[in-house]
Motif scaffolding. Structure first.
Motif, PDB file in Angstrom:
ATOM      1  N   SER A  29     -12.743  64.303  -9.342  1.00  0.00           N
ATOM      2  CA  SER A  29     -12.964  62.977  -8.774  1.00  0.00           C
ATOM      3  C   SER A  29     -14.259  62.367  -9.303  1.00  0.00           C
ATOM      4  O   SER A  29     -14.295  61.194  -9.709  1.00  0.00           O
ATOM      5  CB  SER A  29     -13.016  63.077  -7.249  1.00  0.00           C
ATOM      6  OG  SER A  29     -13.217  61.815  -6.658  1.00  0.00           O
ATOM      7  N   ALA A  30     -15.345  63.167  -9.335  1.00  0.00           N
ATOM      8  CA  ALA A  30     -16.635  62.660  -9.811  1.00  0.00           C
ATOM      9  C   ALA A  30     -16.579  62.305 -11.290  1.00  0.00           C
ATOM     10  O   ALA A  30     -17.124  61.272 -11.717  1.00  0.00           O
ATOM     11  CB  ALA A  30     -17.722  63.705  -9.558  1.00  0.00           C
ATOM     12  N   ARG A  31     -15.928  63.135 -12.088  1.00  0.00           N
ATOM     13  CA  ARG A  31     -15.895  62.895 -13.528  1.00  0.00           C
ATOM     14  C   ARG A  31     -14.958  61.750 -13.899  1.00  0.00           C
ATOM     15  O   ARG A  31     -15.195  61.048 -14.884  1.00  0.00           O
ATOM     16  CB  ARG A  31     -15.504  64.198 -14.243  1.00  0.00           C
ATOM     17  CG  ARG A  31     -16.637  65.210 -14.179  1.00  0.00           C
ATOM     18  CD  ARG A  31     -16.223  66.615 -14.469  1.00  0.00           C
ATOM     19  NE  ARG A  31     -17.366  67.512 -14.301  1.00  0.00           N
ATOM     20  CZ  ARG A  31     -17.284  68.837 -14.268  1.00  0.00           C
ATOM     21  NH1 ARG A  31     -16.104  69.426 -14.369  1.00  0.00           N
ATOM     22  NH2 ARG A  31     -18.372  69.575 -14.124  1.00  0.00           N
ATOM     23  N   LEU A  91     -24.533  62.253  -5.277  1.00  0.00           N
ATOM     24  CA  LEU A  91     -23.311  61.482  -5.494  1.00  0.00           C
ATOM     25  C   LEU A  91     -23.323  60.198  -4.660  1.00  0.00           C
ATOM     26  O   LEU A  91     -22.974  59.116  -5.146  1.00  0.00           O
ATOM     27  CB  LEU A  91     -22.088  62.318  -5.118  1.00  0.00           C
ATOM     28  CG  LEU A  91     -21.743  63.481  -6.053  1.00  0.00           C
ATOM     29  CD1 LEU A  91     -20.731  64.412  -5.386  1.00  0.00           C
ATOM     30  CD2 LEU A  91     -21.189  62.967  -7.367  1.00  0.00           C
ATOM     31  N   GLY A  92     -23.734  60.328  -3.388  1.00  0.00           N
ATOM     32  CA  GLY A  92     -23.827  59.148  -2.539  1.00  0.00           C
ATOM     33  C   GLY A  92     -24.858  58.159  -3.054  1.00  0.00           C
ATOM     34  O   GLY A  92     -24.638  56.938  -3.016  1.00  0.00           O
ATOM     35  N   PRO A 123     -26.519  63.180 -13.785  1.00  0.00           N
ATOM     36  CA  PRO A 123     -26.097  64.579 -13.987  1.00  0.00           C
ATOM     37  C   PRO A 123     -25.317  65.167 -12.817  1.00  0.00           C
ATOM     38  O   PRO A 123     -24.703  66.220 -12.964  1.00  0.00           O
ATOM     39  CB  PRO A 123     -27.432  65.317 -14.194  1.00  0.00           C
ATOM     40  CG  PRO A 123     -28.356  64.282 -14.746  1.00  0.00           C
ATOM     41  CD  PRO A 123     -27.969  63.016 -14.024  1.00  0.00           C
ATOM     42  N   SER A 124     -25.337  64.505 -11.647  1.00  0.00           N
ATOM     43  CA  SER A 124     -24.545  65.000 -10.521  1.00  0.00           C
ATOM     44  C   SER A 124     -23.055  64.893 -10.793  1.00  0.00           C
ATOM     45  O   SER A 124     -22.239  65.494 -10.082  1.00  0.00           O
ATOM     46  CB  SER A 124     -24.887  64.207  -9.245  1.00  0.00           C
ATOM     47  OG  SER A 124     -24.533  62.841  -9.383  1.00  0.00           O
ATOM     48  N   LEU A 125     -22.678  64.153 -11.829  1.00  0.00           N
ATOM     49  CA  LEU A 125     -21.264  64.002 -12.172  1.00  0.00           C
ATOM     50  C   LEU A 125     -20.795  65.044 -13.174  1.00  0.00           C
ATOM     51  O   LEU A 125     -19.598  65.184 -13.404  1.00  0.00           O
ATOM     52  CB  LEU A 125     -21.021  62.607 -12.763  1.00  0.00           C
ATOM     53  CG  LEU A 125     -21.597  61.418 -11.990  1.00  0.00           C
ATOM     54  CD1 LEU A 125     -21.327  60.126 -12.728  1.00  0.00           C
ATOM     55  CD2 LEU A 125     -21.028  61.370 -10.584  1.00  0.00           C
ATOM     56  N   ALA A 189     -16.267  67.452  -0.972  1.00  0.00           N
ATOM     57  CA  ALA A 189     -16.113  68.677  -1.764  1.00  0.00           C
ATOM     58  C   ALA A 189     -17.463  69.297  -2.073  1.00  0.00           C
ATOM     59  O   ALA A 189     -17.637  70.525  -2.028  1.00  0.00           O
ATOM     60  CB  ALA A 189     -15.365  68.358  -3.062  1.00  0.00           C
ATOM     61  N   ALA A 190     -18.446  68.466  -2.379  1.00  0.00           N
ATOM     62  CA  ALA A 190     -19.789  68.985  -2.658  1.00  0.00           C
ATOM     63  C   ALA A 190     -20.377  69.666  -1.424  1.00  0.00           C
ATOM     64  O   ALA A 190     -21.062  70.693  -1.535  1.00  0.00           O
ATOM     65  CB  ALA A 190     -20.698  67.848  -3.127  1.00  0.00           C
TER      66      ALA A 190
END
Length: 416
Positions: A29-31, A91-92, A123-125, A189-190
């Motif tokens: 989802s993040a990527r 992410l948030g 970089p969190s992604l 998820a994180a």
């Protein structure tokens, strides 16, 4: 059909414990949001600002800070008792930053300033997720896990731009809204990532320095970092070369995006097959073989006489990217000290992104054929840099010599 069955089998094998399934869902989802953000931001910027130039400057502002944010975020996650919570906050924060950029887009200076600070969390992604894969998978499954993790990048590269283009047809703001939504979907998820022992007693600057020292002084980490940067230098040149290739062979510069889809498709096939049937060779050998295959594909793009050869060359170049990325993950995991793994992964990813930006800038000033030939040469150079680095196996896994405790003298040892 083989790829689909391989992907399903690999995903089933790796996600039977539940935590891994949540990890891969969150990473995907993040990527995908990451891949959507570029076309969404560019298209929205062009619509609001009325020109491609300021829109590209805005995107550059979003990506330039990644080289600084990677080491900082990685060091913080290595120190945190709940790295998943820190990743969720990042992410948030990235989602909130994109929302703020969208809100103030009419004022380019303010929007660029917000984009720079938002980019610190980029970089969190990517690398921040991969650094935590060892927390949800046992050691014996990490080889397959890294291949499947690499495949999430390829699936995102296929789905993200296509989704952004389709949603933009509904409205220019909706693509950015969908990107923000995918980022927020990754937050739960994180939060499920396991806890670890906090290390706040060590000074943050000392941790930050230790991460850089590990990359510089550990032979395996140093070589794979430099090799991946050199290889991604060529990748940046390839990305910039796709529009003129589309114009020359496919009937329009806009169709150059199809080549990126072919590259991602080839990488996804080999990554998922490797997750089903892991290579028996050392990751250094896998990286080298993949780099040579990519070099042949890039050379084919440079001299392609027609569109058919162009398509085959793009698939060949993409086929090497999946195993190459998984091999980089394997080497980093093997060589990085566990207490510095987050920083090693995020720093490596940030340096690679920076190298890709340099390659893209170089390609813009070179003739197309020469740029692709140079990109092929970078892959061969990357392979040469990594040859032989996998021969050191005497030390314990992930413990470089300079971090090992000094051996006690014979006189101090207890009798057997």
């Amino acid at each position: 059909m083989i790829t689909a069955s391989s992907l399903c089998y690999a995903f089933y094998m790796l996600t039977r414990n539940g935590s891994a399934a949540v990890y891969f869902a969150g990473a995907l989802s993040a990527r995908t949001a990451d891949e959507m953000s570029a076309p969404a931001l560019l298209l929205l910027g062009m619509a609001v600002l009325g020109s491609e130039r300021p829109a590209s400057l805005l995107f550059a502002a979003l990506t330039v800070a990644s080289a600084v944010g990677g080491p900082l975020l990685g060091a913080l996650m290595d120190r945190a008792a709940r790295p998943g919570l820190l990743l969720a906050l990042a992410l948030g924060g990235y989602a909130a930053g994109l929302a703020l950029v969208t809100t103030v887009l009419g004022q380019l200076g303010i929007a660029m300033t917000v984009a720079v600070f938002t980019g610190l969390l980029a970089p969190s992604l990517s690398g921040a997720w991969t650094a935590r894969l060892a927390d949800v998978l046992p050691e014996r499954l990490l080889g397959r896990g890294h291949s499947l993790d690499a495949a999430t990048y390829n699936v995102a590269a296929l789905a993200g731009p296509a989704a952004a283009g389709l949603i933009t047809g509904v409205g220019t703001y909706w693509a950015m809204a969908a990107t923000i939504g995918l980022l927020l979907l990754a937050v739960p998820a994180a939060l499920t990532l396991p806890r670890q022992q906090a290390r706040a007693s060590v000074a943050f600057t000392a941790d930050l320095k230790a991460g850089f020292v590990a990359i510089v002084r550990a032979r395996g980490l140093r070589r794979v970092t430099v090799a991946s940067m050199v290889a991604f230098l060529g990748t940046g040149m390839l990305i910039v070369s796709c529009p003129p290739l589309g114009e020359r062979y496919l009937g329009g510069a806009g169709r150059g995006g199809l080549l990126l889809s072919l590259l991602a498709a080839g990488a996804m096939v080999t990554a998922t097959v490797a997750a089903r049937w892991p290579p028996r060779r050392q990751p250094e050998s896998v990286f080298t073989i993949a780099a040579v295959g990519i070099a042949f594909g890039l050379a084919g793009l440079a001299v392609a006489p027609n569109a058919s050869v162009l398509v085959v060359a793009a698939l060949l170049a993409g086929a090497g990217e999946g195993p190459q990325l998984a091999a980089v993950f394997d080497i980093r995991h093997r060589e990085a000290p566990a207490r510095l793994r987050g920083q090693v992964f995020t720093t490596g990813a940030s340096l690679k992104i920076t190298a890709g930006a340099v390659g893209a800038a170089l390609a813009g000033s070179l003739p197309l054929t020469f740029a692709l030939g140079f990109a092929a040469a970078t892959q061969l150079l990357a392979a040469a840099l990594l040859i032989g680095s996998g021969r050191e196996r005497a030390r314990p896994r992930g413990t470089p010599r300079y971090l090992r405790r000094p051996r006690r003298s014979t006189s101090d040892s207890c009798p057997r």
